[in-house]
Every structure is written in structure tokens, then in C-alpha cells.
Design a protein around this motif. Structure first.
Motif, PDB file in Angstrom:
ATOM      1  N   PRO A  21       0.805  -1.245   0.046  1.00  0.00           N
ATOM      2  CA  PRO A  21       0.297  -0.040  -0.201  1.00  0.00           C
ATOM      3  C   PRO A  21       0.814   1.502  -0.006  1.00  0.00           C
ATOM      4  CG  PRO A  21      -0.761  -1.548   1.536  1.00  0.00           C
ATOM      5  CD  PRO A  21       0.406  -2.189   1.288  1.00  0.00           C
ATOM      6  N   ILE A  22       2.149   1.290   0.481  1.00  0.00           N
ATOM      7  CA  ILE A  22       2.883   2.451   0.607  1.00  0.00           C
ATOM      8  C   ILE A  22       4.117   2.613  -0.539  1.00  0.00           C
ATOM      9  CG2 ILE A  22       2.288   2.769   2.891  1.00  0.00           C
ATOM     10  CD1 ILE A  22       5.147   1.707   3.377  1.00  0.00           C
ATOM     11  N   VAL A  23       3.828   1.498  -1.669  1.00  0.00           N
ATOM     12  CA  VAL A  23       4.798   1.795  -2.920  1.00  0.00           C
ATOM     13  C   VAL A  23       3.806   2.439  -4.134  1.00  0.00           C
ATOM     14  CG1 VAL A  23       6.561   0.381  -2.083  1.00  0.00           C
ATOM     15  CG2 VAL A  23       4.506  -0.424  -3.501  1.00  0.00           C
ATOM     16  N   PRO A  24       4.665   2.962  -4.962  1.00  0.00           N
ATOM     17  CA  PRO A  24       3.909   3.266  -6.305  1.00  0.00           C
ATOM     18  C   PRO A  24       3.355   2.055  -7.036  1.00  0.00           C
ATOM     19  CG  PRO A  24       6.260   3.689  -6.672  1.00  0.00           C
ATOM     20  CD  PRO A  24       5.985   3.343  -5.280  1.00  0.00           C
ATOM     21  N   PRO A  60       4.983   7.224   5.616  1.00  0.00           N
ATOM     22  CA  PRO A  60       3.780   7.705   4.989  1.00  0.00           C
ATOM     23  C   PRO A  60       2.920   8.161   6.372  1.00  0.00           C
ATOM     24  CG  PRO A  60       3.359   5.595   4.815  1.00  0.00           C
ATOM     25  CD  PRO A  60       5.005   5.704   5.398  1.00  0.00           C
ATOM     26  N   ASP A  61       1.978   8.738   6.033  1.00  0.00           N
ATOM     27  CA  ASP A  61       1.142   9.271   7.231  1.00  0.00           C
ATOM     28  C   ASP A  61       0.588   7.624   7.774  1.00  0.00           C
ATOM     29  OD1 ASP A  61      -2.248   9.041   7.953  1.00  0.00           O
ATOM     30  OD2 ASP A  61      -1.162  10.973   8.529  1.00  0.00           O
ATOM     31  N   LEU A  62       0.653   7.536   9.259  1.00  0.00           N
ATOM     32  CA  LEU A  62       0.572   6.306   9.719  1.00  0.00           C
ATOM     33  C   LEU A  62      -0.760   5.723   9.720  1.00  0.00           C
ATOM     34  CD1 LEU A  62       3.080   6.254  12.678  1.00  0.00           C
ATOM     35  CD2 LEU A  62       3.550   5.524  10.127  1.00  0.00           C
ATOM     36  N   ASP A  63      -1.751   6.854   9.984  1.00  0.00           N
ATOM     37  CA  ASP A  63      -3.256   6.389  10.084  1.00  0.00           C
ATOM     38  C   ASP A  63      -3.739   5.913   8.731  1.00  0.00           C
ATOM     39  OD1 ASP A  63      -3.510   6.770  12.829  1.00  0.00           O
ATOM     40  OD2 ASP A  63      -3.976   8.947  12.304  1.00  0.00           O
ATOM     41  N   MET A  67      -5.285   1.193   4.955  1.00  0.00           N
ATOM     42  CA  MET A  67      -5.169   0.435   3.858  1.00  0.00           C
ATOM     43  C   MET A  67      -4.559  -1.057   4.090  1.00  0.00           C
ATOM     44  SD  MET A  67      -3.144   3.317   1.330  1.00  0.00           S
ATOM     45  CE  MET A  67      -1.934   3.425   2.277  1.00  0.00           C
ATOM     46  N   LEU A  68      -4.537  -1.699   5.428  1.00  0.00           N
ATOM     47  CA  LEU A  68      -3.838  -2.762   5.340  1.00  0.00           C
ATOM     48  C   LEU A  68      -5.305  -3.548   6.334  1.00  0.00           C
ATOM     49  CD1 LEU A  68      -0.681  -1.897   7.275  1.00  0.00           C
ATOM     50  CD2 LEU A  68      -1.042  -2.952   5.142  1.00  0.00           C
ATOM     51  N   VAL A 123       2.283  -1.030  11.847  1.00  0.00           N
ATOM     52  CA  VAL A 123       2.596   0.264  11.418  1.00  0.00           C
ATOM     53  C   VAL A 123       3.368   1.014  12.405  1.00  0.00           C
ATOM     54  CG1 VAL A 123       1.351   2.326  10.744  1.00  0.00           C
ATOM     55  CG2 VAL A 123       0.913   0.199   9.695  1.00  0.00           C
ATOM     56  N   ASP A 124       2.847   0.971  13.828  1.00  0.00           N
ATOM     57  CA  ASP A 124       3.398   1.945  14.881  1.00  0.00           C
ATOM     58  C   ASP A 124       4.466   1.287  15.336  1.00  0.00           C
ATOM     59  OD1 ASP A 124       0.937   3.791  14.718  1.00  0.00           O
ATOM     60  OD2 ASP A 124       0.025   2.445  15.923  1.00  0.00           O
ATOM     61  N   MET A 125       5.207   0.353  14.848  1.00  0.00           N
ATOM     62  CA  MET A 125       6.431  -0.291  15.659  1.00  0.00           C
ATOM     63  C   MET A 125       7.529   0.201  14.868  1.00  0.00           C
ATOM     64  SD  MET A 125       5.104  -4.164  15.881  1.00  0.00           S
ATOM     65  CE  MET A 125       6.370  -4.986  16.801  1.00  0.00           C
TER      66      MET A 125
END
Length: 324
Positions: free
Chosen positions: A129-132, A299-302, A307-308, A316-318
């Protein structure tokens, strides 16, 4: 992942053999006595929530719950496939494990009735979700644990996987459902046998997953900044690299290749290339147990969490910035 309690003698080359006997009767051990439990450690020792289970991945598995269904020596690896009973009181219950190298490093894990593994492969599955848009490379394909997760969770993802040992791919097809996966996703899964560090596709990768171990240790090339510069250049704009950098839980054949030290050298080499755009996620009870690294500004963590799948959003928070 490593097996550190039982010392296993290397075998001479011979074809894949299967057996219905339990594990101790199928391998020769240097120890004269066999312990009652088998200690199996993962290259990613535990996930954040494994402590809530009755047992963790660090706990031993009773011998009677472990069966070896294949073992042989290939050109590159000492290969074993283990099957863990569904009745075992252990996070690996109901799984198949691919062990490589003399110390018994687990390169792949597969469960019959669930996709997630509660290991570092699940962290790998947070990358798409965080790559193009574009293909994702898996360097160190193993039997396809990471690929299976990505293909099942993200319908648009295309995977290009590299594995040095063709015997590992054969085992994946025979015992880990890789043949079925290839038939199910013929236009989304491409596997290559060869040096993963030569991986490339036209227009570059959107993301790269790195899981490269040899003889129980991260390959030496990963402690060289030039390797990371080459991999960085193989990315599309906005692309990222996520890496299993191991840790103290990794047991190498060469005792001089201490897992924690090799992990630190690898991270320092990455830092030379990516600077402050390098983040680390620690798994296990101790900071140096096992770690993953990711490149690029987070990216924005929220937004990332949304998206997961909920079962993966906890990772994500780790992530924390890497510091020398």
C-alpha cells in the motif's frame, strides 16, 4: 529462523526422500542424547503479540509433534521440510517449515488453514500500500511464503521472485503449494533462478523485499553500501526496500558471523545510502532479537493502517528511525 538445540551433521547429496517417521528417527545428530523438545527459532524471533499465546516461537516443540517429510543436500543448501502437528501447543502448529543450512534456518513457513504466519513475512505484507504502482521484487524467494501473502491480500500486485537454489523452488512446488500458486496467478507471479542481486525489470521495481541469507547469515554483500546503491537505482520513483536484517536470534554456520553484529553492519551500510530515510522494526522481547528495515520517509501512519487488513495494521506503529 534457526534451530539451535540439536546439532545436525551435513548429509551427502541424495534425492528428496519422504518418510512417515517422526523427526528424530530420520536425521543423525551429533548429540548422543536427544532432548524432549525441539528448539526452533525464527529469523524474526517473535511478533509483538506472540507473548499473548500459550507458547512463543522461542519455545521448544515436542519431538512427537514434529515430522520430517523431506531431506536432501543440494548444491547450495542442506534442505529439510518439517511438518508440525496441528495438535502441538506452539505458534507453528499445523505448519510446514523449510529449513536451510546446517544450523536449520527456516526460510519459509506455510499453514494449511490460514494465510498469515505471525512472523516477519506478515510485516513484508504491509509494503504494497505504500509503494507506487508496479512490480514488487522478492530477493530470496524461498518456497514462496511472502509471495503467497502479497498475491492473496492485494489483487493488483505483480511479483518477480529470485532464488539462487533451484532445489528450493522444487521443494516449494512439491510441499508448499507453489505449483498451485503459479497456476492460479500466471500473469502475476514470475520466478527466476539466479543471483538475486542482478534482479531488474523494465522501468524498475515499485518495491523490493530482501530476505537473503547464506549458511545461516545475511550475505556479506548486504554489508556493502554499493549493494544498496545498486538496489536503490533499481527502484521506481517513490519506491521502497524492506529488508529482513536478522539479529541475535540468527545462528550462522560460521560462529564469527554473529547475528547481531552482522545486522548492525548491514544497517550501517544501508544508512550510508538512505541516510535519515531508514527505519527499523524490532520483533521479539529484546531489541536485538530480530529486526526489519524499510527505506523512504514513512507515510501518514493512520492512512497506512486503513489500507491494511486489521491483522496487519499493528505493525505500522512499530517502526522507529534508525540511529547510529
Amino acid at each position: 529462523m534457526s534451530l539451535n538445540t540439536l546439532q545436525i551433521r551435513p548429509l551427502s547429496p541424495f534425492p528428496i526422500q519422504t518418510s512417515r517417521h517422526t523427526y528424530p528417527t530420520n536425521l543423525k545428530f551429533s548429540s548422543k542424547t536427544l532432548p524432549r523438545t525441539r528448539q526452533i527459532k525464527s529469523k524474526s524471533q517473535e511478533t509483538h503479540n506472540s507473548t499473548r499465546q500459550t507458547k512463543t516461537q522461542q519455545d521448544g516443540i515436542p519431538i512427537e509433534d514434529v515430522k520430517i517429510i523431506a531431506k536432501f543436500k543440494s548444491r547450495h543448501n542442506y534442505i529439510r521440510v518439517l511438518e508440525i502437528s496441528r495438535k502441538a501447543d506452539h505458534p507453528f502448529a499445523g505448519s510446514r517449515l523449510l529449513l536451510l543450512d546446517a544450523p536449520g534456518n527456516i526460510q519459509s513457513i506455510s499453514f494449511l488453514f490460514k494465510a498469515l504466519t505471525n512472523t516477519y513475512f506478515d510485516v513484508f505484507a504491509t509494503l504494497p500500500p505504500i509503494v507506487p504502482p508496479g512490480p514488487i521484487a522478492i530477493l530470496g524467494f524461498g518456497a514462496g511464503s511472502a509471495a503467497r501473502l502479497l498475491l492473496e491480500l492485494y489483487p493488483g500486485v505483480v511479483i518477480h521472485g529470485w532464488e539462487l537454489d533451484p532445489s528450493v523452488i522444487d521443494v516449494g512446488r512439491e510441499y508448499f503449494g507453489l505449483k498451485k500458486l503459479e497456476k492460479q496467478y500466471p500473469d502475476r507471479l514470475f520466478i527466476y533462478v539466479g543471483n538475486a542481486l542482478t534482479a531488474k525489470v523494465k522501468d524498475g521495481f515499485s518495491g523490493i523485499l530482501v530476505d537473503l541469507f547464506c549458511k545461516g547469515s545475511l550475505i556479506p554483500e548486504l554489508q556493502d553500501p554499493n549493494t544498496w546503491e545498486k538496489l536503490r537505482k533499481s527502484l521506481r520513483k517513490g519506491g521502497r526496500i524492506m529488508v529482513n536484517v536478522g539479529g541475535s536470534c540468527v545462528e550462522a554456520e560460521d560462529k564469527r558471523r554473529d547475528g547481531k553484529v552482522v545486522m548492525e553492519r548491514t544497517l550501517k551500510a544501508m544508512h550510508r545510502v538512505f541516510g535519515n530515510r531508514l527505519f527499523v522494526l524490532n520483533l521479539g522481547n529484546r531489541k536485538d532479537d530480530s529486526s526489519l528495515a524499510i527505506t523512504g520517509q514513512l507515510p501518514d501512519l493512520d492512512a497506512w493502517k486503513k489500507m491494511l487488513p486489521r491483522s496487519l495494521s499493528c505493525y505500522v506503529d512499530m517502526w522507529e528511525p534508525f540511529s547510529l
